[in-house]
Design a protein around this motif. Structure first.
Motif, PDB file in Angstrom:
ATOM      1  N   ALA A  80       0.808  -1.221   0.000  1.00 37.65           N
ATOM      2  CA  ALA A  80       0.000   0.000   0.000  1.00 37.65           C
ATOM      3  C   ALA A  80       0.841   1.271   0.000  1.00 37.65           C
ATOM      4  CB  ALA A  80      -0.921   0.004   1.219  1.00 37.65           C
ATOM      5  N   ASP A  81       2.148   1.144   0.143  1.00 39.44           N
ATOM      6  CA  ASP A  81       2.989   2.348   0.157  1.00 39.44           C
ATOM      7  C   ASP A  81       3.196   2.872  -1.269  1.00 39.44           C
ATOM      8  OD1 ASP A  81       3.474   2.725   2.883  1.00 39.44           O
ATOM      9  OD2 ASP A  81       5.050   1.207   2.909  1.00 39.44           O
ATOM     10  N   PRO A  82       3.026   4.173  -1.478  1.00 43.76           N
ATOM     11  CA  PRO A  82       3.128   4.744  -2.826  1.00 43.76           C
ATOM     12  C   PRO A  82       4.574   5.019  -3.230  1.00 43.76           C
ATOM     13  CG  PRO A  82       2.552   6.466  -1.275  1.00 43.76           C
ATOM     14  CD  PRO A  82       2.632   5.187  -0.477  1.00 43.76           C
ATOM     15  N   VAL A  83       5.346   3.957  -3.385  1.00 42.63           N
ATOM     16  CA  VAL A  83       6.755   4.132  -3.740  1.00 42.63           C
ATOM     17  C   VAL A  83       6.929   4.009  -5.247  1.00 42.63           C
ATOM     18  CG1 VAL A  83       7.535   3.300  -1.501  1.00 42.63           C
ATOM     19  CG2 VAL A  83       7.233   1.671  -3.382  1.00 42.63           C
ATOM     20  N   THR A  84       8.047   4.571  -5.747  1.00 45.96           N
ATOM     21  CA  THR A  84       8.251   4.640  -7.192  1.00 45.96           C
ATOM     22  C   THR A  84       9.400   3.756  -7.658  1.00 45.96           C
ATOM     23  OG1 THR A  84       9.689   6.565  -6.909  1.00 45.96           O
ATOM     24  CG2 THR A  84       7.349   6.999  -7.278  1.00 45.96           C
ATOM     25  N   PHE A  85       9.907   2.887  -6.783  1.00 43.73           N
ATOM     26  CA  PHE A  85      11.053   2.052  -7.146  1.00 43.73           C
ATOM     27  C   PHE A  85      10.642   0.577  -7.163  1.00 43.73           C
ATOM     28  CE2 PHE A  85      11.097   3.314  -2.678  1.00 43.73           C
ATOM     29  CZ  PHE A  85      10.946   2.082  -2.059  1.00 43.73           C
ATOM     30  N   GLU A  86      11.477  -0.230  -7.743  1.00 43.32           N
ATOM     31  CA  GLU A  86      11.206  -1.663  -7.813  1.00 43.32           C
ATOM     32  C   GLU A  86      11.334  -2.281  -6.425  1.00 43.32           C
ATOM     33  OE1 GLU A  86      12.919  -5.673 -10.064  1.00 43.32           O
ATOM     34  OE2 GLU A  86      13.574  -3.671 -10.691  1.00 43.32           O
ATOM     35  N   HIS A  87      10.342  -3.113  -6.046  1.00 46.61           N
ATOM     36  CA  HIS A  87      10.360  -3.720  -4.726  1.00 46.61           C
ATOM     37  C   HIS A  87       9.468  -4.948  -4.735  1.00 46.61           C
ATOM     38  CE1 HIS A  87       6.745  -1.230  -4.833  1.00 46.61           C
ATOM     39  NE2 HIS A  87       6.246  -1.963  -3.855  1.00 46.61           N
ATOM     40  N   ASP A  88       9.530  -5.712  -3.648  1.00 50.63           N
ATOM     41  CA  ASP A  88       8.642  -6.845  -3.468  1.00 50.63           C
ATOM     42  C   ASP A  88       7.531  -6.409  -2.531  1.00 50.63           C
ATOM     43  OD1 ASP A  88       7.929  -9.730  -3.625  1.00 50.63           O
ATOM     44  OD2 ASP A  88       8.334  -9.636  -1.480  1.00 50.63           O
ATOM     45  N   ALA A  89       6.334  -6.254  -3.053  1.00 51.60           N
ATOM     46  CA  ALA A  89       5.217  -5.757  -2.264  1.00 51.60           C
ATOM     47  C   ALA A  89       4.700  -6.854  -1.338  1.00 51.60           C
ATOM     48  CB  ALA A  89       4.101  -5.281  -3.189  1.00 51.60           C
ATOM     49  N   VAL A  90       4.556  -6.525  -0.056  1.00 51.65           N
ATOM     50  CA  VAL A  90       4.047  -7.487   0.917  1.00 51.65           C
ATOM     51  C   VAL A  90       2.845  -6.888   1.636  1.00 51.65           C
ATOM     52  CG1 VAL A  90       6.219  -8.711   1.266  1.00 51.65           C
ATOM     53  CG2 VAL A  90       5.721  -6.674   2.644  1.00 51.65           C
ATOM     54  N   SER A  91       2.023  -7.778   2.189  1.00 53.66           N
ATOM     55  CA  SER A  91       0.804  -7.364   2.881  1.00 53.66           C
ATOM     56  C   SER A  91       0.593  -8.249   4.093  1.00 53.66           C
ATOM     57  CB  SER A  91      -0.407  -7.478   1.948  1.00 53.66           C
ATOM     58  OG  SER A  91      -0.252  -6.675   0.803  1.00 53.66           O
ATOM     59  N   ASP A  92      -0.353  -7.856   4.920  1.00 55.31           N
ATOM     60  CA  ASP A  92      -0.675  -8.591   6.138  1.00 55.31           C
ATOM     61  C   ASP A  92      -0.915 -10.069   5.843  1.00 55.31           C
ATOM     62  OD1 ASP A  92      -1.390  -8.650   8.977  1.00 55.31           O
ATOM     63  OD2 ASP A  92      -3.423  -9.078   8.255  1.00 55.31           O
ATOM     64  N   GLY A  93      -0.226 -10.927   6.609  1.00 51.68           N
ATOM     65  CA  GLY A  93      -0.400 -12.368   6.462  1.00 51.68           C
ATOM     66  C   GLY A  93       0.588 -13.038   5.534  1.00 51.68           C
ATOM     67  N   ASP A  94       1.335 -12.267   4.748  1.00 50.12           N
ATOM     68  CA  ASP A  94       2.311 -12.878   3.847  1.00 50.12           C
ATOM     69  C   ASP A  94       3.420 -13.570   4.644  1.00 50.12           C
ATOM     70  OD1 ASP A  94       0.915 -11.967   1.678  1.00 50.12           O
ATOM     71  OD2 ASP A  94       2.340 -10.384   1.131  1.00 50.12           O
ATOM     72  N   ILE A  95       4.000 -14.583   4.034  1.00 47.11           N
ATOM     73  CA  ILE A  95       5.118 -15.323   4.621  1.00 47.11           C
ATOM     74  C   ILE A  95       6.309 -15.229   3.668  1.00 47.11           C
ATOM     75  CG2 ILE A  95       5.977 -17.567   5.393  1.00 47.11           C
ATOM     76  CD1 ILE A  95       3.757 -16.505   7.166  1.00 47.11           C
ATOM     77  N   VAL A  96       7.479 -14.904   4.210  1.00 43.60           N
ATOM     78  CA  VAL A  96       8.716 -14.861   3.423  1.00 43.60           C
ATOM     79  C   VAL A  96       9.694 -15.842   4.056  1.00 43.60           C
ATOM     80  CG1 VAL A  96      10.635 -13.445   2.602  1.00 43.60           C
ATOM     81  CG2 VAL A  96       8.338 -12.446   2.804  1.00 43.60           C
ATOM     82  N   ASP A  97      10.111 -16.851   3.294  1.00 39.08           N
ATOM     83  CA  ASP A  97      11.127 -17.793   3.770  1.00 39.08           C
ATOM     84  C   ASP A  97      12.505 -17.239   3.436  1.00 39.08           C
ATOM     85  OD1 ASP A  97       9.430 -19.841   4.818  1.00 39.08           O
ATOM     86  OD2 ASP A  97       8.931 -20.394   2.750  1.00 39.08           O
ATOM     87  N   VAL A  98      13.356 -17.175   4.468  1.00 39.33           N
ATOM     88  CA  VAL A  98      14.722 -16.683   4.287  1.00 39.33           C
ATOM     89  C   VAL A  98      15.656 -17.866   4.538  1.00 39.33           C
ATOM     90  CG1 VAL A  98      16.438 -14.965   4.944  1.00 39.33           C
ATOM     91  CG2 VAL A  98      13.995 -14.425   5.149  1.00 39.33           C
ATOM     92  N   GLY A  99      16.182 -18.433   3.471  1.00 35.94           N
ATOM     93  CA  GLY A  99      17.006 -19.622   3.611  1.00 35.94           C
ATOM     94  C   GLY A  99      16.175 -20.810   4.047  1.00 35.94           C
TER      95      GLY A  99
END
Length: 454
Positions: A80-99
């Motif tokens: 929901a953030d109005p950013v102008t650069f490339e990014h991975d958009a995340v929201s409530d409840g998302d899961i990101v596995d790191v390694g």
């Protein structure tokens, strides 16, 4: 084994976090000078895979995008953030596995901003850890008024709800890792705590011990001014700041320094207030590296004014540059090192006296002097010297004509802000004495102290 390494930025009152399982790592809310993060990764032989942003920061320029670009990491920002650069958009409840071992769960925690997120680390064999940004802090919460008065009531109510969501969804032994709360003006109040858990916050944090109405009223009543440079941080962070240029500024000689002062530019002496008072180049301003240098300079300087830095050593100038890029002041116009005798050329050194509150009490028995208090409003309201004039430091340059003629004795709570104010007054040609003493010493010295009617 999971290691969570806080990266302190004490001059701004913030922490970033480097989290590694020994092979891979992620980073939460990195500051602009990302070389500190890269050094940690190199020391631990860990590959940074992910960078998480809890919110669009108001008190510093993020290093998140630059770090992601330097490492190839995914950069996670609220969808929901109005950013102008490339990014991975995340929201409530998302899961990101790191390694293979680390799992990061996204929780919406509005209140400090509307789109604020917290990140919960879950890994085998350890309690969860929650990176709360400007939401749940140690003994406090992030302030809800930085987006303007029209939004404050909605945000403070949301902040209460977010804190209670965290204690509902996390076990008592979950560790809490906030970004703000270590001196940052983004915190509603400050705490001396260095670590905490959900259980500890449930017992001590007002947002969790008071009912909603009492929390809202208490928090709003305690808010005071925040640094003016905050207005520039959100737009800079939304645009995606690049890595800073920390190369040495060009050197200026005495003649150039004088030209810059006469042109209305800021020539800033980084030495201690003791050294500055004893001898300095007339017209220079004192923001010592031994205090809240970037906070107060960023607060007072008209945005875009060219800055020239004077330090005893090149290392002093480099340290000042590092602090300034964190708040979006990227390149000094010039610099000079050595000492005031070198900076002034053929000019005489300027100076002014320093004194204690005891000396102020004594001099008031013999002759009238102007007592100028440059503390913030809540400090003045709590207690102030009877007969003193109150102009908060951040307003002084615009209200100099309100300071009566004659000798001015300027004080704050401990001396650092008084030294800044004294340098402004001296540069304007005023006769000034800097009170370099703890405020409580004024009471012991017999100065009449009163509380505001408020």
């Amino acid at each position: 084994m999971i290691e969570i390494v806080p990266i302190d930025t004490p001059t701004l009152g913030d922490r970033s976090y480097f989290v590694t399982d020994g092979e891979v790592a992620f980073v939460v809310d990195p500051q602009r000078d990302i070389d500190r993060v890269l050094a940690l990764a190199e020391e631990r032989h860990a590959v940074i895979l992910d960078v998480f942003e809890t919110h669009i920061h108001n008190d510093y320029v993020t290093g998140g995008l630059a770090l992601a670009q330097a490492t190839g990491a995914a950069y996670h920002v609220n969808a929901a953030d109005p950013v102008t650069f490339e990014h991975d958009a995340v929201s409530d409840g998302d899961i990101v596995d790191v390694g293979a071992w680390m799992r990061v769960r996204v929780l919406a925690t509005p209140g400090h901003t509307f789109t604020h997120l917290a990140y919960v680390l879950e890994a085998p064999g350890r309690a969860p850890a929650v990176f709360t940004g400007g939401s749940l802090l140690y003994g406090s919460t992030g302030r809800p008024d930085l987006l303007g008065p029209a939004h404050t009531h909605d945000l403070v109510t949301a902040q209460y709800g977010s804190a209670h969501r965290l204690i509902r969804e996390l076990p008592d032994d979950a560790e809490v890792f906030p970004t703000h709360g270590f001196g940052s003006f983004c915190s509603a109040t400050q705490s001396g705590a260095e670590a905490s858990t959900i259980e500890q916050e449930k017992r001590t944090n007002p947002v969790l011990t008071l009912d909603e109405q009492e929390y809202v009223e208490t928090l709003l009543a305690g808010l005071d001014a925040w640094p003016a440079y905050y207005a520039h941080m959100g737009p800079a962070n939304s645009a995606g700041p690049e890595a800073p240029d920390l190369s040495e500024p060009r050197r200026a000689d005495a003649a150039e320094l004088r030209r810059r002062i006469e042109a209305g530019e800021w020539v800033v002496d980084l030495r201690t207030r003791t050294a500055f008072a004893a001898g300095h180049m007339a017209g220079t301003l004192n923001f010592g590296l031994d205090g809240g240098f970037a906070t107060y300079l960023g607060w007072l300087v008209p945005w875009g004014t060219p800055l020239t830095l004077l330090g005893q050593t090149p290392e002093d100038v480099a340290a000042a540059q590092r602090e300034l890029v964190r708040i979006g002041i990227d390149r000094p116009a010039a610099s000079a090192t050595g000492g005031p005798e070198r900076w002034v050329g053929e000019e005489p050194l300027a100076s002014f006296p320093r004194a204690s509150f005891g000396e102020l009490a004594a001099v008031r028995h013999h002759r009238p002097v102007v007592v100028l208090d440059v503390r913030r409003s809540h400090e003045w309201d709590a207690s102030h010297i009877d007969g003193a004039l109150h102009i908060p430091l951040q307003d002084l340059s615009q209200r100099m004509d309100e300071v009566p003629g004659g000798e001015v004795w300027v004080h704050c709570q401990a001396g650092y802000r008084a030294a800044i104010a004294a340098s402004f007054l001296a540069a304007a040609g005023r006769r000034v004495v800097a009170v370099d003493d703890e405020y409580d010493a004024g009471v012991r010295a017999g100065l009449p102290v009163v509380a505001s009617a408020a």
